[in-house]
Write a protein that holds these residues in place. Structure first.
Motif, PDB file in Angstrom:
ATOM      1  N   GLU A  87       0.824  -1.201   0.000  1.00 29.75           N
ATOM      2  CA  GLU A  87       0.000   0.000   0.000  1.00 29.75           C
ATOM      3  C   GLU A  87       0.865   1.260   0.000  1.00 29.75           C
ATOM      4  OE1 GLU A  87      -4.163  -1.385   2.095  1.00 29.75           O
ATOM      5  OE2 GLU A  87      -2.670  -0.333   3.324  1.00 29.75           O
ATOM      6  N   LEU A  89       0.663   5.645  -0.214  1.00 24.44           N
ATOM      7  CA  LEU A  89      -0.164   6.837  -0.057  1.00 24.44           C
ATOM      8  C   LEU A  89       0.109   7.841  -1.173  1.00 24.44           C
ATOM      9  CD1 LEU A  89      -2.029   8.702   1.683  1.00 24.44           C
ATOM     10  CD2 LEU A  89       0.085   9.494   2.809  1.00 24.44           C
ATOM     11  N   HIS A  95      -5.522   9.311  -1.113  1.00 25.47           N
ATOM     12  CA  HIS A  95      -5.917   7.930  -1.387  1.00 25.47           C
ATOM     13  C   HIS A  95      -4.715   7.007  -1.214  1.00 25.47           C
ATOM     14  CE1 HIS A  95      -9.650   9.537  -3.038  1.00 25.47           C
ATOM     15  NE2 HIS A  95     -10.116   8.304  -3.065  1.00 25.47           N
ATOM     16  N   ARG A 110      -8.131   2.999  -2.203  1.00 24.54           N
ATOM     17  CA  ARG A 110      -9.087   3.288  -1.137  1.00 24.54           C
ATOM     18  C   ARG A 110      -8.780   4.670  -0.564  1.00 24.54           C
ATOM     19  NH1 ARG A 110      -6.535   3.248   3.662  1.00 24.54           N
ATOM     20  NH2 ARG A 110      -4.714   1.901   3.992  1.00 24.54           N
ATOM     21  N   PRO A 111      -9.757   5.305   0.077  1.00 31.12           N
ATOM     22  CA  PRO A 111      -9.479   6.578   0.758  1.00 31.12           C
ATOM     23  C   PRO A 111      -8.518   6.350   1.918  1.00 31.12           C
ATOM     24  CG  PRO A 111     -11.836   6.286   0.413  1.00 31.12           C
ATOM     25  CD  PRO A 111     -11.196   4.966   0.100  1.00 31.12           C
ATOM     26  N   ALA A 112      -7.625   7.293   2.134  1.00 32.36           N
ATOM     27  CA  ALA A 112      -6.683   7.181   3.244  1.00 32.36           C
ATOM     28  C   ALA A 112      -7.400   7.375   4.571  1.00 32.36           C
ATOM     29  CB  ALA A 112      -5.571   8.212   3.094  1.00 32.36           C
ATOM     30  N   LEU A 113      -6.926   6.690   5.587  1.00 37.54           N
ATOM     31  CA  LEU A 113      -7.467   6.853   6.933  1.00 37.54           C
ATOM     32  C   LEU A 113      -6.898   8.121   7.570  1.00 37.54           C
ATOM     33  CD1 LEU A 113      -7.030   3.158   8.165  1.00 37.54           C
ATOM     34  CD2 LEU A 113      -9.058   4.200   7.116  1.00 37.54           C
ATOM     35  N   ASP A 114      -7.598   8.662   8.543  1.00 36.54           N
ATOM     36  CA  ASP A 114      -7.160   9.899   9.200  1.00 36.54           C
ATOM     37  C   ASP A 114      -5.756   9.754   9.776  1.00 36.54           C
ATOM     38  OD1 ASP A 114      -9.521  11.147   8.559  1.00 36.54           O
ATOM     39  OD2 ASP A 114     -10.444  10.833  10.532  1.00 36.54           O
ATOM     40  N   GLU A 115      -5.470   8.599  10.369  1.00 36.11           N
ATOM     41  CA  GLU A 115      -4.162   8.406  10.993  1.00 36.11           C
ATOM     42  C   GLU A 115      -3.036   8.257   9.973  1.00 36.11           C
ATOM     43  OE1 GLU A 115      -6.412   4.388  11.463  1.00 36.11           O
ATOM     44  OE2 GLU A 115      -6.865   6.545  11.545  1.00 36.11           O
ATOM     45  N   GLU A 116      -3.381   8.065   8.713  1.00 33.61           N
ATOM     46  CA  GLU A 116      -2.368   7.960   7.666  1.00 33.61           C
ATOM     47  C   GLU A 116      -2.027   9.316   7.060  1.00 33.61           C
ATOM     48  OE1 GLU A 116      -3.613   3.464   6.111  1.00 33.61           O
ATOM     49  OE2 GLU A 116      -4.527   5.241   5.200  1.00 33.61           O
TER      50      GLU A 116
END
Length: 255
Positions: A87, A89, A95, A110-116
């Motif tokens: 994966e 970023l 994304h 996929r959309p990135a998570l807040d912590e990423e």
């Protein structure tokens, strides 16, 4: 066995040799090299083990650009955007792309998570710098792709915090029908040191080229440079100066 007969290579030696050839493939040519390596090794298991180790390293070191599904945009395969496994970023679109390293394609997104993602404070700096670099690359590199990552301090919440942004520029031109391929790779780290109100810029540049008409000539040139400037409140102006002036000056002085 005759005294002068060479001993057979061990499986580990075969894998190491295969990896060496894959990792040293010229820009844009690893798939062609892989076909020959697979034929020489003549063992699918050994080849797959070598390829599974070599391709990710090659893709990250060459900072290849891949198109994300759904027309979202392109993602650079770099260690700065590597999250886990396969994966990567893309900060500009927020994304995460899933990469098949051996096929060199994105298989999912996929959309990135807040912590990423970096904090809103850091993202303001990152987004501004990204816009300046995007304009610079568009004017300077016909086939260039760029991205701006947060290298350190992504959770900084306001003034008084140090953090680092990393600019990656990758440009490749593949023309095997004309017997030549080449690439430009540069990484610029910008450290925001709030206490001393200084921005420190460090750059690493690498140019690779392969010309193989009636011969075999390869170029692999590297250069490093650094600079610094005062951390102004009007960070937009400071970043614009860094991206346009310092990048150009370092390149002109070093190459």
């Amino acid at each position: 066995m005759a005294d002068d007969e060479e001993p057979e290579l061990s499986e580990k030696q075969k894998i190491d040799i295969a990896k060496w050839f894959l990792l040293n493939s010229p820009p844009g040519e690893i798939q062609f090299v892989a076909e020959d390596v697979k034929a020489v090794v003549n063992d699918d298991g050994l080849y797959e083990e070598a390829a599974s180790e070599a391709f990710p390293l090659y893709n990250k070191s060459h900072m290849i650009s891949l198109e994300m599904p759904g027309g979202i945009g392109d993602v650079l395969v770099t260690s700065f955007g590597e999250l886990r496994g396969t994966e990567y970023l893309d900060p500009r679109t927020a994304h995460v792309a899933v990469v098949d390293h051996i096929k060199q394609v994105c298989t999912d997104v996929r959309p990135a998570l807040d912590e990423e993602l970096p904090s809103a404070y850091v993202e303001e700096f990152r987004c501004t710098l990204d816009g300046e670099i995007l304009r610079y690359v568009g004017e300077t590199y016909p086939k260039g792709v760029c991205s701006v990552y947060c290298g350190n301090g992504k959770d900084a919440e306001g003034p008084g915090s140090d953090f680092e942004l990393v600019v990656v520029i990758s440009a490749a031109r593949h023309s095997p029908q004309n017997f030549c391929n080449g690439s430009w790779r540069s990484v610029w780290s910008i450290e925001f040191k709030d206490e001393v109100q200084v921005l420190e810029l460090k750059g690493k540049l690498q140019v690779g080229a392969h010309y193989f008409e009636e011969g075999n000539v390869q170029l692999d040139a590297k250069h490093e440079c650094k600079d610094s400037t005062i951390f102004q409140v009007e960070f937009r102006l400071t970043i614009a100066m860094l991206s346009c002036y310092n990048l150009g000056r370092c390149i002109m002085q070093g190459l």
